[in-house]
Each structure stands twice: as C-alpha cells, then as structure tokens.
Design a protein around this motif. Structure first.
Motif, PDB file in Angstrom:
ATOM      1  N   ALA A 110       2.876   3.369  -0.687  1.00 27.84           N
ATOM      2  CA  ALA A 110       2.534   4.431  -1.859  1.00 27.84           C
ATOM      3  C   ALA A 110       1.322   5.222  -1.106  1.00 27.84           C
ATOM      4  O   ALA A 110       1.139   6.474  -2.005  1.00 27.84           O
ATOM      5  N   THR A 131      10.012   7.081  -1.351  1.00 25.21           N
ATOM      6  CA  THR A 131       9.308   5.647  -1.837  1.00 25.21           C
ATOM      7  C   THR A 131       9.607   5.525  -3.088  1.00 25.21           C
ATOM      8  O   THR A 131       9.755   4.201  -3.713  1.00 25.21           O
ATOM      9  N   LYS A 132       9.756   6.402  -4.224  1.00 22.30           N
ATOM     10  CA  LYS A 132       9.672   6.240  -5.411  1.00 22.30           C
ATOM     11  C   LYS A 132      11.011   5.722  -5.961  1.00 22.30           C
ATOM     12  O   LYS A 132      11.408   4.633  -6.540  1.00 22.30           O
ATOM     13  N   ALA A 159       2.537   0.663  -7.558  1.00 21.07           N
ATOM     14  CA  ALA A 159       2.869   1.688  -6.328  1.00 21.07           C
ATOM     15  C   ALA A 159       3.951   2.646  -6.731  1.00 21.07           C
ATOM     16  O   ALA A 159       3.793   3.932  -6.439  1.00 21.07           O
ATOM     17  N   GLU A 160       4.838   2.322  -7.906  1.00 19.90           N
ATOM     18  CA  GLU A 160       5.814   3.379  -8.504  1.00 19.90           C
ATOM     19  C   GLU A 160       5.048   4.427  -9.210  1.00 19.90           C
ATOM     20  O   GLU A 160       5.088   5.847  -9.159  1.00 19.90           O
ATOM     21  N   LYS A 176       1.758   5.226  -8.578  1.00 20.87           N
ATOM     22  CA  LYS A 176       1.043   6.213  -7.863  1.00 20.87           C
ATOM     23  C   LYS A 176       1.994   7.278  -7.116  1.00 20.87           C
ATOM     24  O   LYS A 176       1.402   8.296  -6.986  1.00 20.87           O
ATOM     25  N   VAL A 177       3.091   7.044  -6.830  1.00 22.31           N
ATOM     26  CA  VAL A 177       3.876   8.091  -6.302  1.00 22.31           C
ATOM     27  C   VAL A 177       4.755   8.817  -7.420  1.00 22.31           C
ATOM     28  O   VAL A 177       5.491   9.782  -7.177  1.00 22.31           O
TER      29      VAL A 177
END
Length: 286
Positions: free
Chosen positions: A227, A245-246, A274-275, A277-278
């Motif tokens: 992320a 990434t997402k 992390a999700e 964040k992106v």
C-alpha cells in the motif's frame, strides 16, 4: 506442407479427446508431445487453448502418462529460450502465446512433483529461477484478446508460482522472493488488470497462509508495504499500482474472510487497513 501437418495434428488431438485421451495401437506419446511443443503458442485458441493444454492436463495431472525422466525433459524444454522465454520483453506480439501457454504445463509438472517428488535439486532450482525471472521480465500483460483469445500472462504465471511455493524444497527465502515478484507484477507501471488476474495472484498468498508457509507477520508486513505505492509521486505508474493493489487486496480479503479464525481478526484488519490506504474514495487522498 506445414498447414497439412497442422491440420492433421488438430484432427488427431480432436480424436484423442473424443477417445478420452487414449492413444491407438502404434501411436507414440512422444510424437504427439513434439508437435504439442511446436504448436504450443499457436495463434488460434482452438488448437492452443482447447486442444494442446487440455491434453497436457490429462496426460500429466490425471493419467500420469510420463516417466519421471520424461517429465524432467519436458520441463527443461518448456522453460527454455524457445518457449517460456521466446521473444521475452516484447509487447503486443503473438509470441506472448508461446510464453503463456508454456508456463501452464510447468504448473502441472510442479504439482506432480509436490505429490511425488522426482525433480533433482538442480532441476528445482532451475525452474524456480526461471519462473521468478519470467514473472519479472514478461512485459505483455494483456488478458483476453479479440484475436487470439487468452494470453493472460500474469494469471498463468501465478498458477505456476502457486505450485512452486508448495514444493517440498520451497523455504522461507523462496516464499519472500515470490512475494517480491507479486509486488512487481501488481506495480508493473503499464497495465491495469481487469481479467481476474487479481484472483489468480491472490491464490498464491492464500496458499501461503493456509499451509503456514510463511509466518503471518511476514505476510502482514508485505501487505502493508504494498500500500505504500500511495506515497509515490503522482504519475500514471502510481495510478496503476494503486488500482491493481486495491483489486488484489479485496480478492485476498474475501478469500480469507471465511478462513480466518477469531484470534486472527488482526490479520484481516491488516488487509483492510492496506485497502483503505489505496482507496482514494475513503478518507483524504491526493
């Protein structure tokens, strides 16, 4: 003459399929394998995707028609410069089919090795280095093509890496190398995946988690690191990394949601954090 050989070969494979992949008296397995390797990257999916790969699948994964030595020889050919690395680095060329349909039988052979080890250490190291190199050097990341059908290099390569991490020789260092290769693929700088490559890639990490191939903390750190692409300077490469990434994190989260025990809820939160964040639609992202 070449077209005549190809046409007869297609008819032979169609007949073999109809006869439950059995050869007739007098027919030799290696004669067909030689032609299967020659036409493995054929531009017509009818031969490449619908006939050659299913035949490999049946003969390797279901019937185990090959001796250990024959499998080692087949593997060496599949990962050579005329197959897995044929015209490597090119983009938008039909050569992609040779590479991506060479890596699929590699996955089948590695699965056989996982079940009944037969590769020598040198063989295993060679295929490991070849798969990691391929995943780094493949530049043609197209999924389904209107003309030619599936290329799907990121997905096919992921299938082979998923088998690789399960091999008895795969240690923690190898698992980390595979995670690094996944990062490179997701952050490829050019291609946004939209043909469910994220699901095939998530399978590798799910396998690591299910089989405890890496400490969960190592995978959590890697996920958090993915992320950090949001901290890159504004660019198209950043946008591609964020979207890929997402998609990957969402696939992994829902894959793991039913499998995580109550005491592992912290790991699910790592994925969700992390999700978030992106995800530029949550919070304040530039």
């Amino acid at each position: 003459m070449t077209n005549d050989i190809r046409t007869k070969f297609m008819r032979d494979l169609e007949r073999i399929e109809a006869e439950n992949y059995q050869l007739r008296e007098g027919e030799q397995l290696q004669d067909f394998v030689t032609l299967m390797l020659e036409y493995i990257g054929d531009q017509q999916p009818e031969l490449r995707d619908n006939l050659i790969y299913p035949t490999f699948h049946h003969w390797i994964a279901i019937e185990n028609k090959f001796t250990d030595q024959e499998l080692r020889s087949l593997l060496a050919t599949l990962i050579d410069e005329q197959h897995l690395f044929y015209d490597i680095g090119s983009d938008g060329e039909p050569s992609v089919f040779t590479r991506t349909f060479s890596v699929l039988p590699v996955a089948l052979i590695l699965r056989r090795h996982c079940e009944h080890p037969f590769l020598e250490q040198a063989d295993f190291l060679h295929v490991k280095e070849s798969l990691l190199r391929y995943y780094k050097e493949e530049k043609d990341l197209r999924g389904y093509l209107t003309e030619g059908g599936w290329a799907h290099s990121a997905a096919h390569g992921a299938d082979a890496l998923d088998e690789l991490v399960q091999c008895p020789e795969s240690d923690e260092a190898l698992q980390l190398e595979v995670l690094a290769a996944i990062s490179g693929m997701l952050h490829n700088g050019k291609h946004v995946f939209h043909d469910e490559e994220d699901e095939r890639i998530a399978t590798i990490v799910s396998t690591m988690l299910a089989n405890t191939l890496l400490p969960q903390a190592e995978i959590a750190n890697w996920i958090s690191g993915l992320a950090r692409c949001t901290d890159w300077p504004r660019s198209r490469s950043k946008g591609i990394a964020v979207v890929n990434t997402k998609s990957f994190l969402r696939s992994l989260y829902f894959r793991q949601r039913e499998e995580l025990h109550e005491n592992e809820s912290g790991f699910a939160e790592v994925i969700l954090a992390a999700e978030r964040k992106v995800n530029r639609f949550v919070g304040d992202h530039s």
